[in-house]
Design an enzyme around this catalytic site. Structure first.
Site, short mmCIF file in Angstrom:
data_model
loop_
_atom_site.label_atom_id
_atom_site.label_comp_id
_atom_site.label_asym_id
_atom_site.label_seq_id
_atom_site.Cartn_x
_atom_site.Cartn_y
_atom_site.Cartn_z
N ARG A 103 0.78 -1.32 0.19
CA ARG A 103 -0.07 -0.09 0.10
C ARG A 103 0.86 1.17 0.09
NH1 ARG A 103 -4.65 0.34 4.61
NH2 ARG A 103 -2.96 0.54 5.79
N THR A 107 -1.43 7.28 -0.62
CA THR A 107 -2.71 7.31 -1.26
C THR A 107 -3.46 6.12 -0.65
OG1 THR A 107 -1.64 5.73 -2.93
CG2 THR A 107 -1.66 8.04 -3.29
N ASP A 199 0.70 -3.37 12.05
CA ASP A 199 1.18 -3.59 10.73
C ASP A 199 1.72 -5.16 10.80
OD1 ASP A 199 3.10 -4.19 8.52
OD2 ASP A 199 2.85 -2.04 8.27
N ASP A 202 5.27 -6.17 9.47
CA ASP A 202 6.15 -5.85 10.59
C ASP A 202 6.08 -6.84 11.73
OD1 ASP A 202 7.27 -3.69 9.10
OD2 ASP A 202 6.09 -1.95 10.03
C1 PRP Z 1 -0.79 -4.85 4.33
C2 PRP Z 1 -1.70 -6.15 4.37
C3 PRP Z 1 -2.48 -6.14 3.02
C4 PRP Z 1 -2.68 -4.74 2.97
C5 PRP Z 1 -4.11 -4.44 3.42
O1 PRP Z 1 0.12 -5.00 3.51
O2 PRP Z 1 -0.80 -7.25 4.76
O3 PRP Z 1 -1.67 -6.66 2.06
O4 PRP Z 1 -1.83 -3.89 3.86
O5 PRP Z 1 -4.38 -3.19 3.33
P1 PRP Z 1 -5.65 -2.55 2.08
O6 PRP Z 1 -6.85 -3.67 2.41
O7 PRP Z 1 -5.89 -1.14 2.57
O8 PRP Z 1 -5.01 -3.07 1.07
P2 PRP Z 1 1.40 -3.75 3.30
O9 PRP Z 1 0.79 -2.94 2.30
O10 PRP Z 1 1.45 -3.13 4.60
O11 PRP Z 1 2.54 -4.49 2.77
P3 PRP Z 1 3.49 -5.25 3.63
O12 PRP Z 1 2.73 -6.73 3.92
O13 PRP Z 1 4.62 -5.74 2.78
O14 PRP Z 1 4.19 -4.75 4.98
N1 URA Z 2 -2.02 -3.46 6.80
C1 URA Z 2 -1.86 -3.96 8.30
O1 URA Z 2 -0.81 -4.45 8.17
N2 URA Z 2 -2.56 -3.56 9.08
C2 URA Z 2 -3.44 -2.71 9.04
O2 URA Z 2 -4.12 -2.43 10.03
C3 URA Z 2 -3.87 -2.51 7.98
C4 URA Z 2 -3.25 -2.82 6.72
#
Ligand code: PRP
Ligand code: URA
Length: 208
Positions: A103, A107, A199, A202
């Site tokens: 994400r 945005t 997150d 993380d």
């Molecule tokens: C997180 C999560 C989803 C997304 C959800 O990933 O694992 O993929 O956010 O958010 P959304 O429904 O608003 O799209 P992130 O973008 O943080 O990436 P990462 O797993 O690489 O940290």
């Molecule tokens: N992605 C995450 O990992 N946690 C949230 O709460 C939303 C998006």
């Protein structure tokens, strides 16, 4: 209209509570994601079709079953990775196709950075794996990619969703069942699920 299934299993509620706790360290977090993923898989595969398979017991032939569908796992990187191994433990023949989406922090829109789907669809059922369904942007984009690829039977498996994410995924792809461990209250101004768990990537990988 596809279903939204929220697990009511007492062990899921117990383990999800530990997962949410801010003091749960990455090792324990990964263990809980493993366990919760297997509960979700159990519920999401109750409708898997079977075909007959005859085996010989030490005493007699037995008319049993084998899974009739080829299953593909589609983890959304990064956090979806935590759900792959526990599902492979139960469906070792599943194919795994990684989709890299993150994400954009400003945005909140998904950005695709990795897609190695083969040219031909080689599975009957795709399970999209991502612990978090927040705005729904990532899940909608992943399912769109799979449909453009030619996948016809798709299910989403996630641990925690916001109502906004369920609404967005259901509106864009009403044929895709959504299997969850919990449906939370809302998103905050930064697009995080509240109460959520923070997150997920993380916390799984000890970053951030
Ligand atoms: C997180 C999560 C989803 C997304 C959800 O990933 O694992 O993929 O956010 O958010 P959304 O429904 O608003 O799209 P992130 O973008 O943080 O990436 P990462 O797993 O690489 O940290
Ligand atoms: N992605 C995450 O990992 N946690 C949230 O709460 C939303 C998006």
């Amino acid at each position: 209209m596809a279903q939204v299934v929220i697990s009511q299993h007492p062990l899921v509620r117990h383990k999800l509570t530990l997962l949410r706790r801010a003091t749960t360290e990455p090792k324990k977090f990964r263990e809980l994601v493993r366990e919760l993923s297997q509960f979700l898989l159990y519920e999401a595969t109750l409708d898997l079709p079977l075909q007959e398979r005859i085996v010989d017991t030490p005493l007699a032939p037995y008319h049993g079953h084998r899974i009739a569908e080829r299953v593909g796992l589609v983890p959304i990187l990064r956090a979806g990775l935590g759900m792959v191994d526990p599902i492979l433990d139960l469906i070792p023949t599943a194919h795994v196709w990684h989709l890299g989406l993150y994400r954009d922090h400003a945005t909140l829109k998904p950005v695709t950075y990795y897609n190695k789907l083969p040219p031909e669809v080689d599975v009957d059922l795709c399970l999209v794996l991502d612990p978090m369904l927040a705005t729904g942007g990532s899940a909608v984009a992943a399912v769109t990619v799979l449909k453009e690829w030619g996948a016809s039977r798709i299910k989403f498996l996630g641990l925690i969703a916001a109502p906004e994410g369920v609404q967005a995924l259901h509106q864009a792809h009403p044929d895709v069942p959504i299997h969850l461990a919990a449906l939370d209250d809302c998103l905050n101004d930064h697009g995080y699920i509240v109460p959520g768990l923070g997150d997920a990537g993380d916390r799984l990988f000890g970053t951030g």
